[in-house]
Design a protein around this motif. Structure first.
Motif, PDB file in Angstrom:
ATOM      1  N   PHE A 131      14.577  10.628  -7.334  1.00 24.76           N
ATOM      2  CA  PHE A 131      15.260  11.856  -7.750  1.00 24.76           C
ATOM      3  C   PHE A 131      14.277  12.763  -8.494  1.00 24.76           C
ATOM      4  N   PRO A 132      14.590  14.070  -8.565  1.00 21.62           N
ATOM      5  CA  PRO A 132      13.761  14.970  -9.363  1.00 21.62           C
ATOM      6  C   PRO A 132      13.643  14.417 -10.783  1.00 21.62           C
ATOM      7  N   GLY A 133      12.457  14.486 -11.342  1.00 23.02           N
ATOM      8  CA  GLY A 133      12.249  14.022 -12.718  1.00 23.02           C
ATOM      9  C   GLY A 133      11.821  12.569 -12.805  1.00 23.02           C
ATOM     10  N   GLN A 134      11.712  11.899 -11.677  1.00 29.82           N
ATOM     11  CA  GLN A 134      11.348  10.465 -11.726  1.00 29.82           C
ATOM     12  C   GLN A 134       9.867  10.206 -11.405  1.00 29.82           C
ATOM     13  N   GLU A 135       9.022  11.227 -11.634  1.00 30.56           N
ATOM     14  CA  GLU A 135       7.603  11.088 -11.268  1.00 30.56           C
ATOM     15  C   GLU A 135       6.927   9.936 -12.021  1.00 30.56           C
ATOM     16  N   THR A 136       7.248   9.799 -13.325  1.00 29.58           N
ATOM     17  CA  THR A 136       6.611   8.728 -14.111  1.00 29.58           C
ATOM     18  C   THR A 136       7.071   7.367 -13.609  1.00 29.58           C
TER      19      THR A 136
ATOM     20  N   PHE B 140       1.424  -4.186  -1.867  1.00 31.21           N
ATOM     21  CA  PHE B 140       2.090  -3.807  -0.616  1.00 31.21           C
ATOM     22  C   PHE B 140       1.487  -2.528  -0.049  1.00 31.21           C
ATOM     23  N   LYS B 141       1.647  -2.379   1.272  1.00 29.82           N
ATOM     24  CA  LYS B 141       1.215  -1.132   1.904  1.00 29.82           C
ATOM     25  C   LYS B 141       2.327  -0.097   1.699  1.00 29.82           C
ATOM     26  N   LEU B 142       1.962   1.051   1.177  1.00 35.32           N
ATOM     27  CA  LEU B 142       2.982   2.088   0.947  1.00 35.32           C
ATOM     28  C   LEU B 142       2.682   3.298   1.820  1.00 35.32           C
ATOM     29  N   LEU B 143       3.726   3.892   2.334  1.00 37.26           N
ATOM     30  CA  LEU B 143       3.601   5.155   3.061  1.00 37.26           C
ATOM     31  C   LEU B 143       4.304   6.170   2.173  1.00 37.26           C
ATOM     32  N   GLN B 144       3.539   6.957   1.449  1.00 31.32           N
ATOM     33  CA  GLN B 144       4.150   7.810   0.421  1.00 31.32           C
ATOM     34  C   GLN B 144       4.195   9.261   0.872  1.00 31.32           C
ATOM     35  N   GLN B 145       5.331   9.865   0.641  1.00 33.75           N
ATOM     36  CA  GLN B 145       5.463  11.291   0.947  1.00 33.75           C
ATOM     37  C   GLN B 145       4.537  12.049   0.006  1.00 33.75           C
ATOM     38  N   LYS B 146       3.765  12.988   0.584  1.00 33.25           N
ATOM     39  CA  LYS B 146       2.826  13.734  -0.270  1.00 33.25           C
ATOM     40  C   LYS B 146       3.569  14.860  -0.950  1.00 33.25           C
ATOM     41  N   ALA B 147       4.114  14.537  -2.104  1.00 31.49           N
ATOM     42  CA  ALA B 147       4.856  15.562  -2.834  1.00 31.49           C
ATOM     43  C   ALA B 147       5.067  15.054  -4.235  1.00 31.49           C
ATOM     44  N   VAL B 148       5.208  15.964  -5.163  1.00 36.61           N
ATOM     45  CA  VAL B 148       5.551  15.551  -6.524  1.00 36.61           C
ATOM     46  C   VAL B 148       6.929  16.099  -6.848  1.00 36.61           C
ATOM     47  N   LEU B 149       7.599  15.379  -7.742  1.00 36.04           N
ATOM     48  CA  LEU B 149       8.969  15.781  -8.062  1.00 36.04           C
ATOM     49  C   LEU B 149       9.005  16.819  -9.169  1.00 36.04           C
TER      50      LEU B 149
END
Ligand code: PMV
Length: 319
Positions: free
Chosen positions: A293-298, A310-319
């Motif tokens: 959710f927005p605000g959960q960057e930390t 683990f291998k992660l596929l992360q969306q390139k974006a910050v909240l």
């Protein structure tokens, strides 16, 4: 050459279980489902005129993974193309090429994005031949549904409800989420979702499933409206276990979760004890989807650190 792209989607309330097919009308769900569209996981389809017969080939292009569809996969794809050509009045033969920017057949809903992209590309082809040909997005989604049920939801962003009336965009005021995928297994799954839909009907836990999904859907929409994050994460967590329990209790029973899935779920469960976590959900596969959710960057950073193994596929974006 005609091309189109479409995103994948992940169901928060799952489509699992089909009504018996009525002659030509296939892929009618036993319950309504609701999904979040995954704009960064995409499929691309290109259609080119040929002489002899319709065929499929892997699309080779920068940044797209070269796809290796087996005969069954090709057949399903080309059958959908034939169905669309027939419905849209397209003559002649074509080569259909496709690719995804993520691993296919591993329970990351590549069938949703690829069938949606095929439906959109074929519609573009029909319009290039007959400029007056015009279909609504809802109608196109319904055509796409006949190739792969969940693909109809990929035509609507960001939230899509698929119920008795068809596919609709919902939750315009609901938040954008950031998607991380824990790739536990990127190999082809041993039981495709078409078989899973049939097998769950034999589960001793299938009785009551339609009612549970219906109730959860109502609760989920209310929780989004009131931004009750705790309720949202709980409902989605329960729904993930509901679908996988149907797999574990079907007859014969089967499992997509493996020991690494459980390890990762346990790490997330521990990391979010006492705090509101991301939405945790799974498709019919071993992989785990996290939606922040927005605000959960930390929190995202700290969970990412805990999942280092683990291998992660992360969306390139910050909240
Ligand atoms: O669209 P299908 O037939 O591949 O069904 C997939 C259904 C699930 O991905 C397992 C759940 C869902 O609602 O997307």
């Amino acid at each position: 050459m005609i091309s189109a792209e479409a995103p994948s989607n992940i169901a928060l309330i799952k489509y699992m279980g089909k009504l018996p097919a009525q002659t030509q009308d296939v892929n009618r769900p036993t319950n309504a489902s609701l999904s979040y569209t995954l704009d960064h996981l995409r499929s691309r389809v290109e259609i080119t005129k040929t002489q002899h017969q319709d065929s499929w080939s892997p699309l080779k292009k920068d940044s797209w993974l070269t796809l290796d569809l087996n005969y069954k996969g090709r057949d399903k794809f080309l059958n959908h193309f034939a169905r669309l050509k027939n419905a849209f009045g397209i003559d002649g033969f074509y080569e259909v090429s496709s690719a995804n920017n993520f691993p296919a057949g591993a329970g990351i809903a590549s069938s949703a994005s690829s069938f949606a992209a095929l439906t959109l590309a074929t519609y573009k082809l029909a319009r290039s031949l007959k400029p007056d040909f015009d279909l609504s997005l809802a109608k196109l989604a319904d055509f796409s549904r006949q190739g792969s049920g969940s693909s109809g939801r990929s035509l609507f962003s960001s939230y899509c409800l698929w119920d008795k009336e068809g596919f609709h965009q919902v939750g315009q005021k609901w938040p954008n989420l950031i998607h991380d995928l824990i790739v536990i297994d990127d190999q082809h799954k041993f039981i495709g979702s078409s078989d899973a839909h049939l097998l769950v009907a034999n589960s001793s836990m299938f009785s009551g499933r339609v009612e549970r999904a219906h109730l959860r859907l109502q609760e989920l929409m209310q929780a989004f409206d009131s931004m009750n994050l705790e309720a949202l994460t709980k409902i989605c967590w329960d729904e993930l276990w509901d679908m996988h329990t149907l797999f574990h209790t079907s007859n014969p029973a089967f499992m997509y979760m493996n020991e690494n899935t459980l390890l990762a779920l346990r790490i997330i469960n521990q990391a979010t004890r006492g705090v509101t976590g991301p939405i945790v959900t799974m498709d019919a596969g071993a992989n785990i989807h996290l939606l922040y959710f927005p605000g959960q960057e930390t929190l995202r950073k700290s969970i990412t650190e805990k999942l280092q193994a683990f291998k992660l596929l992360q969306q390139k974006a910050v909240l």
